[in-house]
Design an enzyme around this catalytic site. Structure first.
Site: not given
Length: 221
Positions: A143, A145
């Protein structure tokens, strides 16, 4: 970390009437920003009574409900059943409109790896990898982000305390580190389909997402 967070400013704000395929309609005050650290065109959609108070610079006693929603072209626009993004966004808009707050539409497709790479990851998932393994196989993190821009946007809106609408504990952890106090975290619903069952179960198992999936057996995860 708050002291080193670059300040963003509100660039424009405009009212936009919204209508979804199921007929639900509301009006959003859409904010754009200058000074976001990644230079991308992220949006804040102000929904419900909290937006009226903000626009009028009135005192606000209640903590706004906020959902940082990562862009998903396939789910949000085309209605893909491989994820739950479109239904989550639809749910979030109505819940935030009822409570008062903001949906942050963040331009970080595919958990930050981009649209083409996300589709490449889908192909690897079809070959047997799960959603996190596919990202790693492509040379990405599970991930990628970063919610710095979300914190910048909230602070530009004058918000330092929020109630978070999310199943992802990393969002709350990052916002807290960035100087935005998360007073409570409210989960979204479980938008289960035959095409996304393994995807959701993997997020619950590997990503610690708060997803209750009684219809999915351990074998399917």
């Amino acid at each position: 970390m708050t002291g080193t967070l670059p300040a963003a400013t509100i660039r424009t704000q405009v009212l936009v009437p919204l209508r979804f395929n199921d007929g639900y309609a509301t009006t959003a005050r859409v904010f754009t920003f200058s000074g976001l650290v990644d230079g991308r065109e992220h949006l804040a959609l102000g929904l419900g009574g909290f937006t009226d108070s903000l626009a009028a610079n009135e005192p606000r006693a209640n903590v706004p409900l906020v959902r940082p929603h990562s862009e998903c072209l396939t789910g949000d626009v085309f209605g893909s059943q491989r994820c739950d993004c479109g239904p989550q966004m639809r749910e979030a808009v109505e819940r935030i409109a009822d409570a008062g707050g903001f949906l942050l539409y963040l331009r970080q497709e595919g958990r930050g790896i981009g649209l083409y790479a996300k589709l490449d990851a889908y192909a690897l998932q079809d070959a047997g990898l799960d959603t996190y393994e596919a990202n790693l196989a492509l040379g990405h993190a599970e991930d990628e982000r970063d919610y710095t821009v979300a914190a910048q946007m909230l602070q530009a809106l004058g918000l330092t305390r929020v109630a978070l609408l999310s199943n992802n504990p990393d969002k709350a952890a990052q916002l807290d580190r960035l100087g935005v106090t998360v007073t409570e975290t409210l989960p979204t619903g479980v938008h289960l389909s035959p095409a996304n069952a393994n995807y959701l179960a993997t997020k619950a198992r590997r990503g610690a997402h708060t997803i209750d999936m009684p219809l999915v057996s351990e074998a399917s995860t």
